[in-house]
Design a protein around this motif. Structure first.
Motif, PDB file in Angstrom:
ATOM      1  N   ILE A 160      -8.423  -6.732   4.730  1.00 13.03           N
ATOM      2  CA  ILE A 160      -8.169  -5.772   3.427  1.00 13.03           C
ATOM      3  C   ILE A 160      -7.619  -4.512   3.691  1.00 13.03           C
ATOM      4  CG2 ILE A 160      -9.533  -5.196   1.043  1.00 13.03           C
ATOM      5  CD1 ILE A 160     -10.992  -8.199   1.332  1.00 13.03           C
ATOM      6  N   GLU A 210     -16.788 -10.082   2.691  1.00 11.96           N
ATOM      7  CA  GLU A 210     -15.976 -11.079   2.691  1.00 11.96           C
ATOM      8  C   GLU A 210     -16.208 -12.060   2.479  1.00 11.96           C
ATOM      9  OE1 GLU A 210     -16.609 -10.695   7.180  1.00 11.96           O
ATOM     10  OE2 GLU A 210     -14.813 -10.188   7.750  1.00 11.96           O
ATOM     11  N   ALA A 262       1.008  -1.343  -0.308  1.00  7.77           N
ATOM     12  CA  ALA A 262      -0.076  -0.029  -0.419  1.00  7.77           C
ATOM     13  C   ALA A 262       0.830   1.153  -0.196  1.00  7.77           C
ATOM     14  CB  ALA A 262      -0.881   0.418   1.581  1.00  7.77           C
ATOM     15  N   LYS A 269     -13.057 -15.164  18.012  1.00  5.40           N
ATOM     16  CA  LYS A 269     -14.037 -15.936  16.505  1.00  5.40           C
ATOM     17  C   LYS A 269     -13.695 -17.817  17.150  1.00  5.40           C
ATOM     18  CE  LYS A 269     -14.274 -12.697  13.093  1.00  5.40           C
ATOM     19  NZ  LYS A 269     -15.107 -13.172  12.073  1.00  5.40           N
ATOM     20  N   LEU A 284      -3.306   1.018  -6.346  1.00  2.28           N
ATOM     21  CA  LEU A 284      -4.276   0.858  -5.041  1.00  2.28           C
ATOM     22  C   LEU A 284      -4.453   1.964  -5.096  1.00  2.28           C
ATOM     23  CD1 LEU A 284      -3.207  -2.115  -2.952  1.00  2.28           C
ATOM     24  CD2 LEU A 284      -4.986  -1.998  -4.704  1.00  2.28           C
ATOM     25  N   LEU A 323      -4.429  -4.085   5.017  1.00  2.00           N
ATOM     26  CA  LEU A 323      -3.629  -4.381   3.640  1.00  2.00           C
ATOM     27  C   LEU A 323      -3.699  -3.008   2.774  1.00  2.00           C
ATOM     28  CD1 LEU A 323      -1.418  -6.545   1.683  1.00  2.00           C
ATOM     29  CD2 LEU A 323      -3.626  -6.855   0.811  1.00  2.00           C
ATOM     30  N   LEU A 324      -4.756  -2.242   2.801  1.00  2.00           N
ATOM     31  CA  LEU A 324      -4.689  -1.394   1.860  1.00  2.00           C
ATOM     32  C   LEU A 324      -4.074  -0.563   2.481  1.00  2.00           C
ATOM     33  CD1 LEU A 324      -7.660  -2.504  -1.030  1.00  2.00           C
ATOM     34  CD2 LEU A 324      -5.146  -3.068  -0.304  1.00  2.00           C
ATOM     35  N   THR A 325      -4.054  -0.189   3.705  1.00  2.00           N
ATOM     36  CA  THR A 325      -2.842   1.346   4.494  1.00  2.00           C
ATOM     37  C   THR A 325      -2.344   0.794   5.213  1.00  2.00           C
ATOM     38  OG1 THR A 325      -5.027   0.919   5.930  1.00  2.00           O
ATOM     39  CG2 THR A 325      -6.207   1.726   4.839  1.00  2.00           C
ATOM     40  N   TYR A 380     -20.534  -5.194   3.267  1.00  2.00           N
ATOM     41  CA  TYR A 380     -19.279  -5.733   3.803  1.00  2.00           C
ATOM     42  C   TYR A 380     -19.073  -7.274   3.665  1.00  2.00           C
ATOM     43  CZ  TYR A 380     -15.754  -6.447   7.448  1.00  2.00           C
ATOM     44  OH  TYR A 380     -14.903  -6.843   8.364  1.00  2.00           O
ATOM     45  N   THR A 404       1.403  -4.963   9.883  1.00  2.00           N
ATOM     46  CA  THR A 404       0.792  -4.217   8.815  1.00  2.00           C
ATOM     47  C   THR A 404       0.569  -5.024   7.446  1.00  2.00           C
ATOM     48  OG1 THR A 404       3.322  -3.977   8.250  1.00  2.00           O
ATOM     49  CG2 THR A 404       2.735  -2.528   9.382  1.00  2.00           C
ATOM     50  N   LEU A 405       0.699  -6.312   7.130  1.00  2.00           N
ATOM     51  CA  LEU A 405      -0.185  -6.256   6.064  1.00  2.00           C
ATOM     52  C   LEU A 405      -1.606  -6.788   6.536  1.00  2.00           C
ATOM     53  CD1 LEU A 405       2.983  -8.075   4.102  1.00  2.00           C
ATOM     54  CD2 LEU A 405       2.753  -5.705   4.334  1.00  2.00           C
ATOM     55  N   ARG A 453     -13.638 -14.364   0.608  1.00  2.00           N
ATOM     56  CA  ARG A 453     -12.715 -15.966   0.585  1.00  2.00           C
ATOM     57  C   ARG A 453     -13.062 -17.626   0.297  1.00  2.00           C
ATOM     58  NH1 ARG A 453     -15.722 -15.686   6.593  1.00  2.00           N
ATOM     59  NH2 ARG A 453     -14.763 -14.391   7.347  1.00  2.00           N
ATOM     60  N   GLY A 509      -9.940 -14.828  10.264  1.00  2.00           N
ATOM     61  CA  GLY A 509     -10.450 -14.822   9.534  1.00  2.00           C
ATOM     62  C   GLY A 509     -11.905 -13.561   9.306  1.00  2.00           C
ATOM     63  N   ASP A 510     -11.115 -12.886   9.679  1.00  2.00           N
ATOM     64  CA  ASP A 510     -11.390 -11.549   9.558  1.00  2.00           C
ATOM     65  C   ASP A 510     -11.159 -10.712   8.068  1.00  2.00           C
ATOM     66  OD1 ASP A 510     -13.370  -9.911  11.374  1.00  2.00           O
ATOM     67  OD2 ASP A 510     -12.170  -9.310  13.244  1.00  2.00           O
ATOM     68  N   THR A 511     -11.714 -11.607   7.473  1.00  2.00           N
ATOM     69  CA  THR A 511     -10.649 -11.117   6.138  1.00  2.00           C
ATOM     70  C   THR A 511     -11.230  -9.611   5.940  1.00  2.00           C
ATOM     71  OG1 THR A 511     -12.148 -13.370   5.502  1.00  2.00           O
ATOM     72  CG2 THR A 511     -11.091 -11.749   3.791  1.00  2.00           C
ATOM     73  N   GLY A 512     -12.764  -8.958   5.707  1.00  2.00           N
ATOM     74  CA  GLY A 512     -12.615  -7.434   5.680  1.00  2.00           C
ATOM     75  C   GLY A 512     -11.874  -6.857   6.652  1.00  2.00           C
ATOM     76  N   MET A 513     -11.609  -7.221   7.616  1.00  2.00           N
ATOM     77  CA  MET A 513     -10.232  -5.817   8.246  1.00  2.00           C
ATOM     78  C   MET A 513      -9.188  -6.144   7.519  1.00  2.00           C
ATOM     79  SD  MET A 513     -12.024  -5.415  11.032  1.00  2.00           S
ATOM     80  CE  MET A 513     -11.765  -4.936  12.397  1.00  2.00           C
TER      81      MET A 513
END
Lengths: 136, 112
Positions: free
Chosen positions: B75, A108, A50, B102, A74, B78-80, A104, B60-61, A112, B69-73
């Motif tokens: 991402i 998710e 990033a 979890k 990105l 990763l992107l910030t 969201y 940081t990644l 996956r 399993g918190d895929t959304g968080m």
């Protein structure tokens, strides 16, 4: 991650994102260069996937698409997210909807699935290799 | 399920769960069918301490968030660059409880 936390994270992310871009524009104008905030870059000297997003968004604000792509592709995603996510969040709060939360959870569960995850990971790896080659 | 068996499971796997979740978890286990026992043993629970180590190395990644399993968080981090470096540090304090939560969700889903 609960529904309420998603809205908090989006709010915080928007504030920090805008602050980072504003700081970059200000510091870059004053000193010609701005130092990063990335722990990964500070620790290893190599850019994380990033790194360059702030520069990219700032370049996009000045209408320089090629520069934005060069700094970090990105940044285009981040720019869109910085506009869309707060807008949807505010709309949700205003109308009492939960569009952002449903989007969201959908993202998710979709990401996956191996059929989506593997190409995305490969794309990310290719992007990272290019970034490291450009800014070693 | 047999209460001695449930207590054995809780003693052996206590570190995977938050203390506050143990009573609820015990109730769920007691109410579960005996046939779930083998399935319960095979569940993939995440070690909170290991997630803390991963958070140090790849926070940081967003790798720690991806792993629990918190895929959304993940991402988002990763992107910030790990949430401008701040979230990555804050997450070092949150990731262990997040992993325990979890795990509780994983077991609850398996027993349901």
């Amino acid at each position: 991650m609960t529904r309420r936390w998603l809205y908090r994270v989006v709010a915080l992310g928007t504030v920090f994102g805008v602050a980072a871009v504003a700081r970059h524009l200000y510091v870059a104008a004053a000193h010609g260069n701005a130092s990063g905030v990335c722990l990964f870059h500070a620790a290893t000297g190599a850019p994380c996937p990033a790194c360059g997003t702030t520069r990219s968004v700032a370049a996009l604000l000045q209408g320089e698409w090629a520069q934005a792509w060069q700094h970090n592709p990105l940044g285009l995603v981040a720019s869109a997210a910085l506009v869309v996510l707060p807008a949807v969040a505010v709309h949700d709060q205003w109308r009492g909807r939960d569009d952002l939360w449903r989007a969201y959870t959908w993202v998710e569960s979709t990401v996956r699935r191996p059929a989506v995850a593997v190409p995305l990971l490969l794309l990310l790896a290719a992007h990272w290799v290019r970034l490291i080659q450009l800014h070693p | 399920m047999d209460s001695s068996r449930v207590d054995m499971y809780l003693v052996a796997n206590g570190k995977y769960f938050e203390a506050g979740h143990i009573p609820a978890l015990r109730g769920e286990l007691l109410g579960a069918d005996e046939s779930k026992w083998a399935y319960l043993q095979a569940l993939d629970l995440k070690d909170p301490t290991m997630m803390l180590v991963v958070g140090f190395l790849g926070g940081t990644l967003g790798i720690d968030r991806f792993l629990i399993g918190d895929t959304g968080m993940g991402i988002g981090k990763l992107l910030t660059c790990g949430g401008f470096g701040i979230w990555a540090i804050v997450d070092l304090f949150l990731i262990m409880d997040a992993a325990r939560r979890k795990n509780f969700e994983t077991v609850s889903r398996a027993l349901a």
